[in-house]
Design a protein around this motif. Structure first.
Motif, PDB file in Angstrom:
ATOM      1  N   THR A   5       0.895  -1.182   0.181  1.00 28.21           N
ATOM      2  CA  THR A   5       0.296  -0.093   0.211  1.00 28.21           C
ATOM      3  C   THR A   5       1.029   1.340  -0.180  1.00 28.21           C
ATOM      4  OG1 THR A   5      -0.155   0.536   2.085  1.00 28.21           O
ATOM      5  CG2 THR A   5      -1.160  -1.288   1.401  1.00 28.21           C
ATOM      6  N   ASN A   6       0.770   2.241  -0.735  1.00 28.85           N
ATOM      7  CA  ASN A   6       0.686   3.945  -0.338  1.00 28.85           C
ATOM      8  C   ASN A   6       0.092   4.389  -0.492  1.00 28.85           C
ATOM      9  OD1 ASN A   6       2.103   2.946  -3.781  1.00 28.85           O
ATOM     10  ND2 ASN A   6       1.191   4.925  -3.128  1.00 28.85           N
ATOM     11  N   SER A  50      -1.812   5.975   2.818  1.00 25.33           N
ATOM     12  CA  SER A  50      -0.512   4.610   3.137  1.00 25.33           C
ATOM     13  C   SER A  50      -1.003   4.282   4.211  1.00 25.33           C
ATOM     14  CB  SER A  50       0.517   4.905   3.031  1.00 25.33           C
ATOM     15  OG  SER A  50       1.221   5.662   4.072  1.00 25.33           O
ATOM     16  N   GLY A 110      -2.695  -0.542   4.504  1.00 27.32           N
ATOM     17  CA  GLY A 110      -2.131  -1.144   5.094  1.00 27.32           C
ATOM     18  C   GLY A 110      -2.518  -1.440   6.396  1.00 27.32           C
ATOM     19  N   LYS A 114      -4.852  -5.807   6.331  1.00 29.21           N
ATOM     20  CA  LYS A 114      -4.149  -6.604   7.032  1.00 29.21           C
ATOM     21  C   LYS A 114      -5.581  -7.684   7.971  1.00 29.21           C
ATOM     22  CE  LYS A 114      -0.734  -9.634   9.039  1.00 29.21           C
ATOM     23  NZ  LYS A 114      -0.246 -10.621   8.289  1.00 29.21           N
ATOM     24  N   VAL A 171       1.577  -8.280   4.823  1.00 26.90           N
ATOM     25  CA  VAL A 171       0.439  -6.582   4.008  1.00 26.90           C
ATOM     26  C   VAL A 171       2.659  -5.507   4.503  1.00 26.90           C
ATOM     27  CG1 VAL A 171       0.184  -4.545   4.253  1.00 26.90           C
ATOM     28  CG2 VAL A 171      -1.491  -6.463   4.341  1.00 26.90           C
ATOM     29  N   THR A 229       3.391  -0.973   4.106  1.00 29.70           N
ATOM     30  CA  THR A 229       2.998  -0.333   3.993  1.00 29.70           C
ATOM     31  C   THR A 229       4.312   0.563   3.265  1.00 29.70           C
ATOM     32  OG1 THR A 229       1.080  -0.021   4.290  1.00 29.70           O
ATOM     33  CG2 THR A 229       1.838   1.945   4.979  1.00 29.70           C
ATOM     34  N   VAL A 241       0.658  -4.984  10.343  1.00 37.16           N
ATOM     35  CA  VAL A 241       1.042  -4.371   8.570  1.00 37.16           C
ATOM     36  C   VAL A 241       2.835  -4.094   9.194  1.00 37.16           C
ATOM     37  CG1 VAL A 241      -0.064  -2.334   9.781  1.00 37.16           C
ATOM     38  CG2 VAL A 241       0.408  -2.594   7.946  1.00 37.16           C
ATOM     39  N   ILE A 245       4.890  -1.460   8.654  1.00 38.76           N
ATOM     40  CA  ILE A 245       4.732   0.352   7.638  1.00 38.76           C
ATOM     41  C   ILE A 245       6.613   0.726   7.528  1.00 38.76           C
ATOM     42  CG2 ILE A 245       3.980   2.334   7.737  1.00 38.76           C
ATOM     43  CD1 ILE A 245       1.675   1.643   9.908  1.00 38.76           C
TER      44      ILE A 245
END
Length: 567
Positions: free
Chosen positions: A388-389, A421, A425, A429, A437, A439, A463, A465
């Motif tokens: 994700t972003n 994002s 994310g 999840k 996942v 991010t 998640v 990140i």
């Protein structure tokens, strides 16, 4: 048969269950307390968010991942205005979504009561349908219509306002059936016309994008591309519609496009665009495909009749849902592809060259090689990892160098919304806890909805990140140096210790400043996220001068100053 008497809130929640809702996102408000009470024993999982923008983004992510409407509840006034960013994103991204807003009671309406807004006017241009349910006995009708509109044709958001007195009033009313999405399908004659155009082509190209795709539709499209030996590109932030490792995948058509792929789009004699709107980002500011009459013989397939012909006068316009179109293409008799068959391998080779280490890292002087980080991430994570972003230059490192593993491995806003994002994310999840996942978040972008890390901790969403900390709003700074070189204004950032902040929330935090430190930090973060079902944050501290894979801020500034001096 005597129908039981229920409150408007109970009727609404019962309707959600009939339409298959298993999860909703939101921030509570006294304006819809009766709905919250009905949710208590409903079996619907209500995810409590920390800000309405995060809740709406999570609902958008749910719509993207499942194909079912993401459900979001917010309160009136400030709650509704916060949530508007997610509605706008869902509209531009063609994501099915339903936003429910608590509203002032009907006895106070039109008096500018506390936090009152006319949502039909506010949301009129950013949703497929906006309405207010004034009577409890009409709740089933409105809810059924909302699901129908959100999922039929071009998917998108619906907004329903819920007056407080309506939710607490009693009514005896029957429930409806579950919704049935409706999509158009191509006529056999249109498939034959498309086949005729393809048979006469020498440089065809397929471009995928838009909403409404399913795993089966993606598989059918892949069979069509394989049978006809066609190069396939994906539109801006729809890179997961074809496994990027597939021989026929040749790259993405969006911001920072491979120049050789851009040339292929311009030079294509038959361009088959299946699903995308062909908006500004995908067409390079309407330069890759000229408007209104393209140089290419354009076949434009879209689920919305109003989109077809609105910008481009295509050679062939087909109103169809993606599963319907892909199934007919998969069944189409293949054409003789000898005129272009070899071009697929050449386009794939161009992509491989484009994804090699960029020159800014080849001298080995940068302590943190962002290209190398993406390579290591791909080695340490499964092929079905969800990336994700939000918006920002940092996203280029994922879009250009990561290889998306196929349908539902990418969650990113085509609307260019910052702050997407982290909520996306966390939602991914929660929705699919067995998937990895990751991010990608910019430092400025993270701070817009980073508080949803608390949501990740509360719901044990592991998640990982990765925060790209370069101490600036990078995209704006890049354009600033291009147009106003050396005059830095409004783009500098003073950031917190992101790793320490993650620990304060109850997650795991790491700081990475060198290439060698990244893989071990990622392994520890993945292990923590998997074992504890809690989020982990990796803060990348790096030189903000390395603004894109192809240019530094110094180079951009220098070239801009030279151009000014030459005038």
């Amino acid at each position: 048969m005597t129908l039981p008497s229920r409150t408007g809130g109970q009727i609404l929640v019962d309707a959600l269950k009939i339409h298959g809702v298993d999860m909703a996102f939101g921030v509570p408000g006294e304006s819809y307390l009766d709905v919250l009470d009905a949710l208590h024993d409903s079996g619907i999982r209500f995810i409590i968010n920390r800000q309405e923008g995060g809740a709406a983004f999570m609902a958008d992510a749910y719509g993207k991942m499942t194909g079912k409407p993401g459900i979001c509840f917010v309160t009136r006034g400030p709650g509704a205005t916060n949530a508007s960013i997610g509605v706008h994103t869902a509209f531009q991204d063609s994501s099915p979504m339903i936003l429910f807003i608590g509203q002032v009671g009907n006895d106070f309406v039109d008096r500018e009561a506390f936090q009152e807004i006319d949502y039909r006017r506010m949301y009129g241009q950013m949703a497929k349908w906006v309405a207010q349910i004034d009577r409890a006995d009409r709740v089933p009708e409105y809810i059924a219509r909302a699901f129908q509109i959100a999922t039929s044709g071009r998917p998108g958001p619906v907004v329903l306002a819920l007056p407080e007195d309506m939710l607490t009033s009693m009514a005896s009313v029957a429930d409806t059936r579950g919704y049935q999405p409706v999509q158009a399908a191509p006529a056999a004659s249109q498939i034959e016309q498309l086949r005729g155009l393809l048979a006469g082509a020498k440089k065809p190209l397929v471009l995928l994008g838009g909403g409404g795709w399913t795993p089966a539709a993606c598989a059918d499209l892949q069979r069509f591309a394989e049978a006809n030996h066609l190069p396939v590109a994906c539109a801006f932030r729809f890179q997961d519609l074809l496994d990027n490792a597939h021989p026929n995948y040749v790259g993405d058509v969006g911001i920072g496009i491979n120049p050789k792929l851009a040339a292929r789009v311009r030079e294509a004699d038959v361009l088959i665009a299946i699903g995308p709107r062909l908006g500004e980002m995908t067409t390079g500011g309407y330069s890759l495909i000229e408007a209104p009459v393209p140089r290419q013989q354009l076949v434009h397939v879209h689920a919305d009749t109003e989109e077809l012909g609105s910008v481009y006068q295509a050679q062939l316009m087909i109103n169809s849902g993606m599963p319907q179109m892909a199934a007919m293409l998969a069944a189409m008799t293949p054409v003789d592809s000898s005129a272009w068959r070899d071009s697929v391998a050449a386009a794939k080779a161009d992509l491989a060259a484009w994804q090699q280490q960029p020159p800014i890292f080849q001298d080995g002087k940068a302590p943190l090689d962002l290209w190398q980080l993406v390579q290591q991430l791909d080695q340490l994570t499964p092929a079905d990892t969800i990336i994700t972003n939000g918006a920002g230059n940092y996203a280029t490192w994922a879009h250009r160098f990561h290889r998306y593993g196929g349908m539902r491995t990418q969650l990113a806003p085509t609307s260019g919304a910052m702050g997407y994002s982290v909520p996306a994310g966390v939602a991914a999840k929660i929705i699919d806890p067995d998937r990895t996942v990751i991010t990608f978040a910019g430092d400025g972008e993270y701070m817009m909805n980073g508080q949803e890390l608390a949501t990740a901790v509360q719901y044990r969403a592991g998640v990982v990140i990765i925060v790209f900390n370069n101490g600036m709003f990078g995209t704006i700074r890049m354009h600033q140096e291009l147009h106003y070189p050396g005059r830095v204004s409004g783009t500098q950032l003073h950031n917190p210790d992101f790793a320490a902040l993650a620990a304060a929330y109850g997650g795991h935090g790491e700081v990475v400043e060198t290439t060698a430190a990244f893989a071990p930090a990622l392994e520890r973060s993945l292990a923590f996220a998997r074992s504890q079902n809690l989020p982990a944050v990796i803060e990348l501290r790096y030189d903000g001068n390395l603004i894109t894979p192809g240019a530094t801020l110094e180079t951009i500034r220098s070239n801009a100053l030279k151009a000014q001096a030459a005038k």
